[in-house]
Design a protein around this motif. Sequence first.
Motif, PDB file in Angstrom:
ATOM      1  N   ILE A  41      -8.011   2.847   3.629  1.00 56.66           N
ATOM      2  CA  ILE A  41      -6.804   2.060   3.389  1.00 56.66           C
ATOM      3  C   ILE A  41      -6.965   1.098   2.213  1.00 56.66           C
ATOM      4  N   LYS A  42      -8.185   0.637   2.064  1.00 62.02           N
ATOM      5  CA  LYS A  42      -8.432  -0.368   1.023  1.00 62.02           C
ATOM      6  C   LYS A  42      -8.368   0.199  -0.391  1.00 62.02           C
ATOM      7  N   LYS A  43      -8.377   1.513  -0.483  1.00 61.09           N
ATOM      8  CA  LYS A  43      -8.306   2.124  -1.808  1.00 61.09           C
ATOM      9  C   LYS A  43      -6.911   2.052  -2.404  1.00 61.09           C
ATOM     10  N   MET A  44      -5.941   1.839  -1.536  1.00 60.48           N
ATOM     11  CA  MET A  44      -4.568   1.788  -2.034  1.00 60.48           C
ATOM     12  C   MET A  44      -4.330   0.478  -2.758  1.00 60.48           C
ATOM     13  N   GLY A  78      -4.857  -5.395   3.547  1.00 59.29           N
ATOM     14  CA  GLY A  78      -5.663  -4.258   3.961  1.00 59.29           C
ATOM     15  C   GLY A  78      -6.601  -4.624   5.104  1.00 59.29           C
ATOM     16  N   SER A  79      -7.193  -5.787   5.013  1.00 60.74           N
ATOM     17  CA  SER A  79      -8.089  -6.239   6.086  1.00 60.74           C
ATOM     18  C   SER A  79      -7.332  -6.387   7.388  1.00 60.74           C
ATOM     19  N   SER A  80      -6.135  -6.905   7.289  1.00 61.26           N
ATOM     20  CA  SER A  80      -5.345  -7.078   8.496  1.00 61.26           C
ATOM     21  C   SER A  80      -5.036  -5.728   9.134  1.00 61.26           C
ATOM     22  N   LEU A  81      -4.758  -4.744   8.311  1.00 60.45           N
ATOM     23  CA  LEU A  81      -4.498  -3.416   8.868  1.00 60.45           C
ATOM     24  C   LEU A  81      -5.730  -2.919   9.613  1.00 60.45           C
ATOM     25  N   ASP A 104      -6.425  -5.875  12.635  1.00 63.03           N
ATOM     26  CA  ASP A 104      -5.377  -6.078  13.639  1.00 63.03           C
ATOM     27  C   ASP A 104      -4.805  -4.774  14.175  1.00 63.03           C
ATOM     28  N   LEU A 105      -4.772  -3.759  13.321  1.00 63.33           N
ATOM     29  CA  LEU A 105      -4.198  -2.496  13.792  1.00 63.33           C
ATOM     30  C   LEU A 105      -5.244  -1.407  13.957  1.00 63.33           C
ATOM     31  N   GLY A 106      -6.446  -1.680  13.535  1.00 63.34           N
ATOM     32  CA  GLY A 106      -7.490  -0.664  13.650  1.00 63.34           C
ATOM     33  C   GLY A 106      -7.261   0.530  12.747  1.00 63.34           C
ATOM     34  N   VAL A 107      -6.549   0.300  11.680  1.00 60.12           N
ATOM     35  CA  VAL A 107      -6.252   1.384  10.744  1.00 60.12           C
ATOM     36  C   VAL A 107      -7.273   1.383   9.611  1.00 60.12           C
ATOM     37  N   ASN A 108      -8.024   2.458   9.486  1.00 61.99           N
ATOM     38  CA  ASN A 108      -9.011   2.506   8.417  1.00 61.99           C
ATOM     39  C   ASN A 108      -8.673   3.481   7.314  1.00 61.99           C
ATOM     40  N   THR A 109      -7.849   4.455   7.626  1.00 65.27           N
ATOM     41  CA  THR A 109      -7.425   5.388   6.581  1.00 65.27           C
ATOM     42  C   THR A 109      -5.903   5.380   6.513  1.00 65.27           C
ATOM     43  N   VAL A 110      -5.428   5.837   5.373  1.00 60.81           N
ATOM     44  CA  VAL A 110      -3.978   5.878   5.207  1.00 60.81           C
ATOM     45  C   VAL A 110      -3.362   6.781   6.275  1.00 60.81           C
ATOM     46  N   GLY A 111      -4.067   7.843   6.602  1.00 63.08           N
ATOM     47  CA  GLY A 111      -3.562   8.762   7.621  1.00 63.08           C
ATOM     48  C   GLY A 111      -3.320   8.060   8.955  1.00 63.08           C
ATOM     49  N   GLU A 112      -4.194   7.159   9.288  1.00 63.64           N
ATOM     50  CA  GLU A 112      -4.060   6.468  10.571  1.00 63.64           C
ATOM     51  C   GLU A 112      -2.841   5.554  10.608  1.00 63.64           C
TER      52      GLU A 112
END
Length: 720
Positions: free
Chosen positions: A246-249, A257-260, A263-271
């Motif tokens: 996610i941080k690559k975007m 990005g950190s919050s995603l 807070d959301l447990g999202v590590n990839t854009v797909g997630e």
Amino acid sequence: MPVSRPESLGARVIAHVDMDCFYVQVEQRKQPHLSGQPTAVVQYNSWKGGGLIAVSYEARKYGVKRSMRGDEAKQVCPQIQLVKVPVSRGKADLCIYRNAGSEVVSILSRKGRCERASIDEVYLDLTDASEAMLAETPPESVEIIDEEALKSHILGLNEDGSNLKENVREWLRRSEADHRDKLLACGALIVAELRMQVLKETEFTCSAGIAHNKMLAKLASGMNKPAQQTVVPFVSVKGLLEPLPIKKMKQLGGKLGSSLQIDLGVNTVGELLQFSEEKLQERYGINTGTWLWNVARGICGEEVEGRLLPKSHGSGKTFPGPRALKTIASVEHWLNELCEELSERLHSDLDQNKRIARTLTLHARAFKFSDTDSHKKFPSKSCPLRYGATKIQEDALNLFQAGLREYLGSHRIKTQGSQHNGWGITGLSVSASKIVAIPSGTSSIMKYFHGGDQTNCSTKQVNHTVITEAAPLSPSGIESYSGLHPSEQYIEFRAEEMRIRYAMPSLDQQGSKRELCSREDTCEAMQSADDKDPNCSFSNQAQDVQEISALSSPGTENCLELNQNVPQIESHGGNKYLRHGMRPEELKRKNVKDKGSSSILRFFQSCNNSSSSPKQVQVRTTDENKAFSSTSFQSTSSYSELHEADVRKENLFGTSTLGQNGSRRDTWDYKIDEIDPSVVNELPPEIQEELRYLVRPQKRANIPKRGSSIAHYFLPTKNS
DNA sequence: ACGGCTTCTACG
DNA sequence: TCGTAGAAG
């Protein structure tokens, strides 16, 4: 925070071009023996070898990273060549890199709308060029595909890593491809050509991404560096984004990005796909939420802005830790240095691009111990910008003092003798913003509408002049800078002369000389400047700044009310101002505040200048292009030629004695009465204000609001 | 008490 | 509007 924009209807072709380790390339061009060597550009060599700001790809192989110190770099790569950033006035001077960036922009802007995204990055909208190519010479009809294009990386192709070039050739020429892919293929060919052109004309290599929107193009440009290009076919988008951290975007590299992640447990854009738009909006607000939802799907409607020039100029310096500034005198010193640089750049912009900045802003960082709220931010302050280095310096210091008082706050700090009492300035910067184009000779444009010479109309030429960037034509670009001082003094001189000649009450000289506050080098001085002296009682309102620093005497304020009901419409690039919310009411308010003392002189001076430097290439932004194309206005005249014509034949002052360069100084006797009031109305508000002191009060017909044609802006103008 | 310096965008 | 915060290179 990011905000979503609707996607356009048809498929677009967007390219993002990114220079490879740009500062290094600039230095390598300057010193060719560095080419091919592990090289890094470093700033402030004094401490631990300075900080690296650009690293060549040869050096990266050794593990040299940006954000290393020069010494560290030497450790991992002893042969590394470290080149120092130029320093002037005791601070880093980036102008050679900015100028080099302009060279690149001037080339890249040839094939479509072009947005200068940073000093070394550009977005291009190649939709039209690609559609045109597809209609005229589609790749499938072309036998020989350019070698550079064949080196493209096509995401989703060659996943087994075999048969590269033939596959690329086939992909580019595929006749059964859908329209979107064909467009991208055309885009790839165009970009390959542009990149070769850049290399040929500047010696710089760059990498590029070609995709259907900015977000994907940007992502792609970084995937194969250096000196390569990457295409993102529509069908590959999902596969590209799914595993992408996610941080690559862009925009997600920081807190959002950190919050995603956290807070959301999202590590990839797909997630991110799992989250509904509502959920994301709930968490991050309506705009960011929608934007995130779109990001997950590779949707980005952001337009390529069509801007070749920066929107602001700034100059700043940090004074970390022990080097923090502790006295007003030292602050003043550094402010003077920063303002000098800023002033130079403003004059350069005025000369080259005929633009003026209208707002000066001061930022500072400060610390303060022995206090409860020592983490309080130093407030930034702004005021109308007056041209001339000394005026900027004066205003900047005033802004600083206003900020400082606010920063120190109500609490009285005890002062002991001449010792400072626990504060320090760790960063200072001044910036100039709200940059607007000066109208390029309204009346000569009028001529074109009223039976201009049609033989002059050639599309080719329009492209050439209109889109050409004001590239600093000499690689070093320094000369144009150094030439500015005389011109500035000249302007100052003229300003004084004007005051005397017309005895304008508002431009009383004393005001400018008045000492605003004690410049003593102690905190006491700053304290005493606080509430007592009314001349120093700054609030954050711009008017207050004016009252102190803008040479006004009480009576002049009334003059400003004269045009209260006059809608201010800018003739030049007018649609831009309207689109950006500069509606008449707001302009009216602005006018009351914006009264620089010398911009008018500068404006007229710049008219003169435009014909004096034949080498100059002018810039016209796309906003202006739109304005012109919307009325099918075409011209072979360059911007400066228009200017010249205007000055020579229709001199606003009617003296028309403008000769060749040398005689110009003698032609500065305005015949105020001959100034056409309707022309005045088309000048930038700031300049209008100054003219009102000279021109008799004049009622003025309402100019129609935003009509369908730009001609509306010009037609009411009387063609004296 | 720091990577330094610029520029841009969004928000309130 | 102005001033702030965040982001990027």
